[in-house]
Design an enzyme around this catalytic site. Structure first.
Site, PDB file in Angstrom:
ATOM      1  CE  LYS A   1      22.545 -15.795  -5.842  1.00  0.00           C
ATOM      2  NZ  LYS A   1      21.497 -15.995  -4.837  1.00  0.00           N
TER       3      LYS A   1
ATOM      4  CD  GLN B   1      17.820 -15.776  -5.075  1.00  0.00           C
ATOM      5  OE1 GLN B   1      18.809 -16.505  -5.144  1.00  0.00           O
ATOM      6  NE2 GLN B   1      17.904 -14.532  -4.647  1.00  0.00           N
TER       7      GLN B   1
ATOM      8  CG  ASP C   1      22.059 -19.179  -0.049  1.00  0.00           C
ATOM      9  OD1 ASP C   1      22.822 -18.287  -0.473  1.00  0.00           O
ATOM     10  OD2 ASP C   1      20.967 -19.458  -0.568  1.00  0.00           O
TER      11      ASP C   1
END
Ligand code: GUN
Length: 299
Positions: A57, A101, A124
Site C-alpha cells: 500500500k 491493518q 478502508d
C-alpha cells in the site's frame, strides 16, 4: 469437455489501468490547487502477511504521487495508546486517509479501533458511518476488496443485471459488503444475491445455481468443480499459503477455488495470485484520492 471459452480476469492488467487513471486524476487535482492525497497506515506487531500488504500500500502511494505515513507499534501496545495515535491522525490536516491493518492482537478491540477513526478519513470503509451510508446507497467509502471487485467487473464490462450471485463467506470486510453491493441498483449490481456461510445447508446446490460465485472463506481450494455451473463467473478472494515441496520457498499461494479443475468450466475467473488481491489496493487508493478531494478547498 466444456464448450464455453474461459477468460481470465487479469488483476495485474486491470489494476495497472486503474492506477494509471488515479495517477492522472491526482496530478490534475494537485494542478488545480487541491491537496496531495496522504494515506497514514498503522501496523501492530509483525505478522508477515500484514507487513507485505502494508508495504505494498505504501509503495503504491509513492507510485501514484500520494504522500504516506507508516507507523509501527509493538504487539504489546495498549488499546488506549493505539486509540490516542488514531486521534492524533484524525486531527492532522495533512492526513486524508487512515488505515489500521487487521488483524490486531487479541487484547485490542477491532470495533474500538475502527470506531475511533474519523469517518471522513475512513478510506478502508469499515466505520459504521461508512457502512450505513453504503447500505442506504449514499456516497460512501466502500471497503476496498468489494470495491476492487466491482471495479474489475466494470472494467471487463460484465453486465450482472438479473444474475444470481452467490457469495460464500460473510465477513464484515468482504462477504457482507459484497453481497450488498451486488444487490444494489447499480452497474455492476442488480443481481439476486444469496449470502452463504458456515451454517448454510446444501452449499453445493446453492453454488450450482450461481451465475457469479464470490469465494471469500479463507479455505484453500474450497470451491470445487462439482459446485460450479458451466459458464459461471468466479471471483476468488482467497489468499492461502499452502505447502509446495516443488517450490524453493516450500510454499505456494492458492485461492479459495480449486482453480486448475474449475477454470475450464467458467466464462470468467480470477487467478490467485494476480486477481482480486491487486484490485483491493485500487479500491483503497480511489478512496484516498476521494478523501483528498473532500479535504481540498476547490470546486
Ligand atoms: N486485513 C485484511 N484486509 C484488510 C483491509 O482491506 N484493510 C485493513 N485495514 N486490514 C485488512
Amino acid at each position: 469437455m466444456y464448450i464455453c471459452a474461459m477468460q481470465l480476469l487479469d488483476g495485474k492488467a486491470t489494476a495497472a489501468h486503474i492506477k494509471e487513471q488515479i495517477k492522472k486524476d491526482t496530478a490534475e487535482h494537485i494542478a488545480k490547487g487541491g491537496k496531495q492525497p496522504h494515506l497514514a497506515a498503522i501496523i501492530v506487531g509483525n505478522n508477515p502477511a500484514s507487513e507485505a500488504y502494508v508495504g505494498s500500500k505504501i509503495r503504491t502511494c509513492e507510485e501514484l504521487g500520494f504522500g504516506s505515513t507508516l507507523k509501527r507499534f509493538e504487539e504489546d501496545i495498549t488499546e488506549e495508546a493505539l486509540l490516542d495515535e488514531i486521534r492524533h491522525m484524525n486531527d492532522n490536516d495533512e492526513i486524508d486517509g487512515i488505515l489500521v491493518q487487521l488483524p490486531l492482537p487479541k487484547h485490542i478491540s477491532d470495533d474500538a479501533v475502527i470506531n475511533a477513526i474519523d469517518p471522513g478519513k475512513d478510506v478502508d470503509g469499515f466505520h459504521p458511518v461508512s457502512t450505513g451510508r453504503m447500505v442506504l446507497g449514499q456516497k460512501a467509502y466502500l471497503p476496498a476488496t468489494p470495491y476492487g471487485m466491482m471495479l474489475m467487473l466494470k472494467h471487463y464490462n460484465i453486465d450482472t443485471k438479473g444474475m444470481h450471485c452467490v457469495v460464500v463467506g460473510r465477513s464484515n470486510i468482504v462477504g457482507t459488503p459484497m453481497a450488498l453491493l451486488m444487490s444494489r441498483n447499480s452497474n455492476p449490481g442488480n443481481a439476486t444475491v444469496t449470502l452463504c456461510h458456515r451454517h448454510t445447508k446444501n452449499l453445493k446446490e446453492h453454488c450450482l445455481q450461481a451465475d457469479i460465485i464470490v469465494a471469500a472463506v479463507g479455505i484453500p481450494k474450497f470451491i470445487t468443480e462439482d459446485m460450479v455451473k458451466e459458464g459461471a463467473i468466479i471471483l476468488d478472494v482467497g489468499i492461502n499459503r499452502i505447502d509446495d515441496p516443488t517450490r524453493k520457498s516450500g510454499k505456494r499461494l492458492v485461492g479459495d477455488v480449486d482453480f486448475d479443475n474449475v477454470k475450464d468450466k467458467c466464462s470468467y475467473i480470477t487467478p490467485v495470485p494476480g486477481g482480486v488481491g491487486l484490485m483491493t489496493i485500487c479500491g483503497l487508493m480511489m478512496n484516498t484520492l476521494e478523501a483528498a478531494k473532500e479535504h481540498s478547498n476547490i470546486d
